[in-house]
Design an enzyme around this catalytic site. Structure first.
Site, mmCIF file in Angstrom:
data_model
loop_
_atom_site.group_PDB
_atom_site.id
_atom_site.type_symbol
_atom_site.label_atom_id
_atom_site.label_comp_id
_atom_site.label_asym_id
_atom_site.label_seq_id
_atom_site.Cartn_x
_atom_site.Cartn_y
_atom_site.Cartn_z
ATOM 1 N NE ARG A 184 -18.900 48.346 34.390
ATOM 2 C CZ ARG A 184 -17.738 48.315 33.760
ATOM 3 N NH1 ARG A 184 -17.459 47.310 32.951
ATOM 4 N NH2 ARG A 184 -16.850 49.249 33.954
ATOM 5 C CB SER A 266 -18.504 54.539 35.486
ATOM 6 O OG SER A 266 -17.196 54.354 35.012
ATOM 7 C CD GLU A 361 -21.054 50.970 36.733
ATOM 8 O OE1 GLU A 361 -20.317 50.112 36.262
ATOM 9 O OE2 GLU A 361 -20.672 51.754 37.615
HETATM 10 N N1 EPU Z 1 -14.047 60.778 28.182
HETATM 11 C C1 EPU Z 1 -14.299 62.111 28.119
HETATM 12 N N2 EPU Z 1 -14.185 62.846 29.260
HETATM 13 C C2 EPU Z 1 -13.834 62.289 30.437
HETATM 14 C C3 EPU Z 1 -13.568 60.918 30.506
HETATM 15 C C4 EPU Z 1 -13.693 60.154 29.354
HETATM 16 O O1 EPU Z 1 -14.618 62.648 27.071
HETATM 17 O O2 EPU Z 1 -13.747 63.024 31.423
HETATM 18 C C5 EPU Z 1 -14.166 59.962 26.939
HETATM 19 C C6 EPU Z 1 -12.908 59.975 26.114
HETATM 20 O O3 EPU Z 1 -13.302 59.945 24.766
HETATM 21 C C7 EPU Z 1 -12.232 58.676 26.490
HETATM 22 C C8 EPU Z 1 -13.429 57.782 26.689
HETATM 23 O O4 EPU Z 1 -14.411 58.629 27.289
HETATM 24 O O5 EPU Z 1 -11.417 58.179 25.471
HETATM 25 C C9 EPU Z 1 -13.178 56.570 27.548
HETATM 26 O O6 EPU Z 1 -12.742 57.003 28.844
HETATM 27 P P1 EPU Z 1 -12.051 55.976 29.859
HETATM 28 O O7 EPU Z 1 -10.949 55.258 29.175
HETATM 29 O O8 EPU Z 1 -11.692 56.718 31.092
HETATM 30 O O9 EPU Z 1 -13.158 54.911 30.148
HETATM 31 P P2 EPU Z 1 -14.739 55.020 30.414
HETATM 32 O O10 EPU Z 1 -15.455 54.507 29.217
HETATM 33 O O11 EPU Z 1 -15.131 56.362 30.916
HETATM 34 C C10 EPU Z 1 -14.920 52.589 31.304
HETATM 35 C C11 EPU Z 1 -15.511 51.909 32.495
HETATM 36 C C12 EPU Z 1 -14.605 52.103 33.698
HETATM 37 C C13 EPU Z 1 -13.244 51.500 33.365
HETATM 38 C C14 EPU Z 1 -12.686 52.225 32.126
HETATM 39 C C15 EPU Z 1 -11.388 51.642 31.645
HETATM 40 C C16 EPU Z 1 -17.923 51.949 32.169
HETATM 41 C C17 EPU Z 1 -19.229 52.547 32.592
HETATM 42 N N3 EPU Z 1 -16.837 52.452 32.773
HETATM 43 O O12 EPU Z 1 -14.906 53.984 31.599
HETATM 44 O O13 EPU Z 1 -15.169 51.390 34.793
HETATM 45 O O14 EPU Z 1 -12.345 51.644 34.449
HETATM 46 O O15 EPU Z 1 -13.629 52.088 31.033
HETATM 47 O O16 EPU Z 1 -11.607 50.446 30.989
HETATM 48 O O17 EPU Z 1 -17.903 51.053 31.334
HETATM 49 C C18 EPU Z 1 -16.653 51.693 36.644
HETATM 50 O O18 EPU Z 1 -17.412 50.896 36.101
HETATM 51 O O19 EPU Z 1 -16.950 52.231 37.742
HETATM 52 C C19 EPU Z 1 -15.416 52.060 35.991
HETATM 53 C C20 EPU Z 1 -14.584 52.964 36.512
#
Ligand code: EPU
Length: 369
Positions: A184, A266, A361
């Site tokens: 990012r 995010s 972010e």
């Molecule tokens: N999780 C929770 N609670 C939640 C959501 C997530 O505990 O409500 C934990 C879980 O352990 C889950 C982990 O977070 O396994 C990862 O969640 P998710 O796969 O939804 O991905 P993320 O890390 O929350 C990142 C990016 C997203 C992108 C997704 C998928 C960042 C800041 N965000 O989210 O990007 O779509 O991975 O690859 O890196 C964005 O930047 O706006 C965005 C949506």
């Protein structure tokens, strides 16, 4: 206008524009910004222009410089938080259009809708961006924060970024290596923040049409199905559809009917900490999830938010947390001040409980007092 290329940089003679104090015709005044953003909050822009060409961008920049006004670039409005008081300078909306496919190379103008670009690549059987389906915003924003999702980042496919240097109005071309990409992050968000306006991005994709499925959640969803598909366009389409379905389930698609989607995606970055720091944390919180990040550990911010006491669906004043993803702060009919207050409380709670500072972010623009 003649352009010459030297040492990776284009230089061009500047045309004569208009008398300095006269705003170009395309500049309008007092334009509400909330409808231009996915979170649908924020005040008005004192001056506002939609630029469809590099010359229009230059004309606006020159006027802003001659009248000492600050310029804020606006893309799809999906990663920006405008203060309730609005923005007193010139908001410059990028509206340059054009997509050119040359074999595996695609040159996309900065104002092209990102998801339409992904759809077009999939349609052409070109692999490399299919996991980035459904991400809101415009092409020109993707290099700035090295957009990524489900195991792909734009740095994997970007070859070149074209921009206008706001300091001297010249056109500049950066190779991918010159962009300093990281998670990012890029030079456009760091050392050169606010210096360049991106006008076009060149991507090199993979004509073998072999989709990349690195992300466990995506692999689980698509696994069996993919084995029965040929490579190329059908396989890429299947990946795209699966990603869209996953994102829809998390309210991470722009959808005016979905009140949980009134967000900037995010709100915080996933913090990256050392293995030692993580080992300590794990002793106190054995359930804490993690992902490898080079030699460090990435901790999901969504988990930290939930486990600091802010459950999905939490509401405080006019702000809340998405019912489908703890990392998305949602406009529940309030103001930007409500969103920022909630964000501050979450940051304080996460710091207190986990000793981790969550970083915002999206970009915050304007006075917020
Ligand atoms: N999780 C929770 N609670 C939640 C959501 C997530 O505990 O409500 C934990 C879980 O352990 C889950 C982990 O977070 O396994 C990862 O969640 P998710 O796969 O939804 O991905 P993320 O890390 O929350 C990142 C990016 C997203 C992108 C997704 C998928 C960042 C800041 N965000 O989210 O990007 O779509 O991975 O690859 O890196 C964005 O930047 O706006 C965005 C949506």
């Amino acid at each position: 206008m003649g352009a010459t290329k030297s040492a990776g940089f284009y230089t061009a003679e500047l045309p004569d524009y208009f008398p300095a104090m006269n705003p170009p015709d395309l500049i309008r005044q007092n334009i509400p910004l909330a409808p231009q953003t996915t979170i649908r909050l924020g005040g008005s822009a004192r001056y506002y222009a939609e630029c469809t060409s590099v010359d229009e961008i230059r004309a606006c920049l020159q006027w802003a410089a001659s009248t000492d006004r600050t310029v804020q670039v606006l893309g799809g409005g999906s990663n920006v938080l405008f203060a309730d008081a609005g923005f007193d300078g010139l908001v410059l909306k990028i509206a340059l259009r054009g997509l050119e496919f040359i074999g595996e190379t695609v040159i996309a103008a900065a104002g092209e809708d990102w998801d339409s670009f992904v759809a077009a690549c999939v349609e052409h059987g070109l692999a490399g961006v299919e996991c980035l389906s459904g991400i809101p915003g415009l092409v020109g924003a993707t290099p700035i924060q090295n957009v990524g999702a489900y195991g792909q980042e734009v740095q994997d496919t970007i070859v070149e970024v074209q921009a206008v240097d706001r300091q001297n109005l010249q056109e500049v071309v950066f190779s991918a290596a010159q962009c300093d990409f990281a998670y990012r992050q890029s030079r456009f968000k760091a050392a050169d923040r606010d210096r360049y306006m991106i006008t076009a991005v060149t991507y090199r994709l993979d004509a073998s049409g072999l989709p990349q499925i690195r992300y466990p959640e995506l692999r689980r969803q698509i696994g069996e199905r993919l084995n029965s598909l040929n490579l190329g366009q059908p396989a890429l389409t299947a990946v795209r559809e699966t990603v869209l379905q996953l994102r829809r389930g998390k309210s991470m698609l722009v959808d005016s009917e979905d009140t949980n989607a009134r967000s900037v995606g995010s709100f915080f970055l996933n913090p990256i900490i050392t293995t030692e720091a993580f080992a300590k944390l794990q002793q106190q919180h054995p359930d804490i999830p993690s992902f490898p990040a080079d030699n460090n550990v990435k901790v999901p911010a969504g988990w930290l938010v939930e486990n600091a006491g802010f459950a999905k669906g939490f509401v405080q004043g006019g702000a809340g947390i998405s019912e489908h993803h703890a990392l998305a702060l949602v406009n529940r009919g309030g103001t930007m001040a409500d969103i920022l207050a909630l964000a501050g409380e979450i940051q304080n709670a996460v710091k207190k409980i986990f000793n981790i500072r969550l970083e915002r972010e999206p970009v915050l623009i304007g006075e917020t007092t």
